[in-house]
Design a protein around this motif. Sequence first.
Motif, short mmCIF file in Angstrom:
data_model
loop_
_atom_site.label_atom_id
_atom_site.label_comp_id
_atom_site.label_asym_id
_atom_site.label_seq_id
_atom_site.Cartn_x
_atom_site.Cartn_y
_atom_site.Cartn_z
N ASN A 86 8.43 -2.69 8.35
CA ASN A 86 8.05 -3.38 7.12
C ASN A 86 7.58 -2.37 6.07
OD1 ASN A 86 8.65 -6.03 7.64
ND2 ASN A 86 6.61 -6.75 7.04
N ALA A 87 8.46 -1.45 5.77
CA ALA A 87 8.11 -0.39 4.84
C ALA A 87 9.28 -0.06 3.93
CB ALA A 87 7.68 0.86 5.60
N GLU A 139 0.84 -1.20 0.00
CA GLU A 139 0.00 0.00 0.00
C GLU A 139 0.87 1.24 0.00
OE1 GLU A 139 -2.93 0.14 3.06
OE2 GLU A 139 -3.80 2.01 2.35
N GLU A 140 0.76 2.04 -1.07
CA GLU A 140 1.56 3.25 -1.20
C GLU A 140 0.83 4.44 -0.57
OE1 GLU A 140 1.91 1.07 -5.25
OE2 GLU A 140 0.34 1.58 -3.80
N SER A 141 1.62 5.43 -0.18
CA SER A 141 1.08 6.70 0.29
C SER A 141 2.15 7.77 0.11
CB SER A 141 0.66 6.61 1.77
OG SER A 141 1.78 6.28 2.57
N LEU A 149 9.21 15.17 -2.17
CA LEU A 149 8.14 14.32 -1.64
C LEU A 149 8.77 13.04 -1.14
CD1 LEU A 149 5.21 14.51 -4.24
CD2 LEU A 149 5.14 15.34 -1.88
N ARG A 150 8.12 12.40 -0.17
CA ARG A 150 8.56 11.10 0.31
C ARG A 150 7.40 10.12 0.18
NH1 ARG A 150 9.56 8.79 6.30
NH2 ARG A 150 11.40 7.49 5.94
N LEU A 151 7.61 9.11 -0.63
CA LEU A 151 6.60 8.07 -0.80
C LEU A 151 6.89 6.93 0.16
CD1 LEU A 151 6.36 7.85 -4.70
CD2 LEU A 151 5.19 9.41 -3.13
N SER A 152 5.82 6.33 0.66
CA SER A 152 5.94 5.19 1.55
C SER A 152 5.18 4.01 0.97
CB SER A 152 5.36 5.51 2.93
OG SER A 152 6.04 6.59 3.53
N CYS A 153 5.68 2.81 1.25
CA CYS A 153 5.01 1.59 0.82
C CYS A 153 4.98 0.63 2.01
CB CYS A 153 5.76 0.97 -0.34
SG CYS A 153 5.09 -0.63 -0.90
N GLY A 197 1.11 -2.39 -5.52
CA GLY A 197 0.15 -1.59 -4.77
C GLY A 197 -0.80 -0.90 -5.74
N GLN A 198 -1.67 -0.07 -5.19
CA GLN A 198 -2.68 0.59 -6.02
C GLN A 198 -2.15 1.86 -6.69
OE1 GLN A 198 -2.39 1.00 -2.80
NE2 GLN A 198 -2.55 3.22 -2.51
#
Length: 124
Positions: free
Chosen positions: A77-78, A5-7, A18-22, A115-116
């Motif tokens: 776990n990211a 799941e990304e955000s 920007l910082r993306l997380s999964c 992820g989506q």
Amino acid sequence: QVQLEESGGGLVQAGGSLRLSCAVSELPFRNYGMGWFRQAPGKEREFVAAIRWKTATTFYANSVKDRFTISRDNAKNAVYLQMNSLKPEDSAVYYCGACSPTASIHSASAYDNWGQGTQVTVSS
């Protein structure tokens, strides 16, 4: 089945960050490959960066080297993608993917789990 799941996507001006997380469910093998890919409208999904979970070995596309940094956090776990000096051409939907240890980490077709996606838009 690995769930991802990304955000962290959003709208940012050129030159910004920007910082993306999964968020990653448990991996079947500790040396799974985790990758970030992106897809702009009308274009194929392209490799951005990847990391081997166990060794933390990293890989980058030439277009983002020295601007983006991929990392992973075992405890959470990211997987993260820190994006600096963003350009309008970085605009795309960014996807987090997981591939087996023997797969070609640079190739989208090697990834079984996605992820989506999260939208990143960089304005000029």
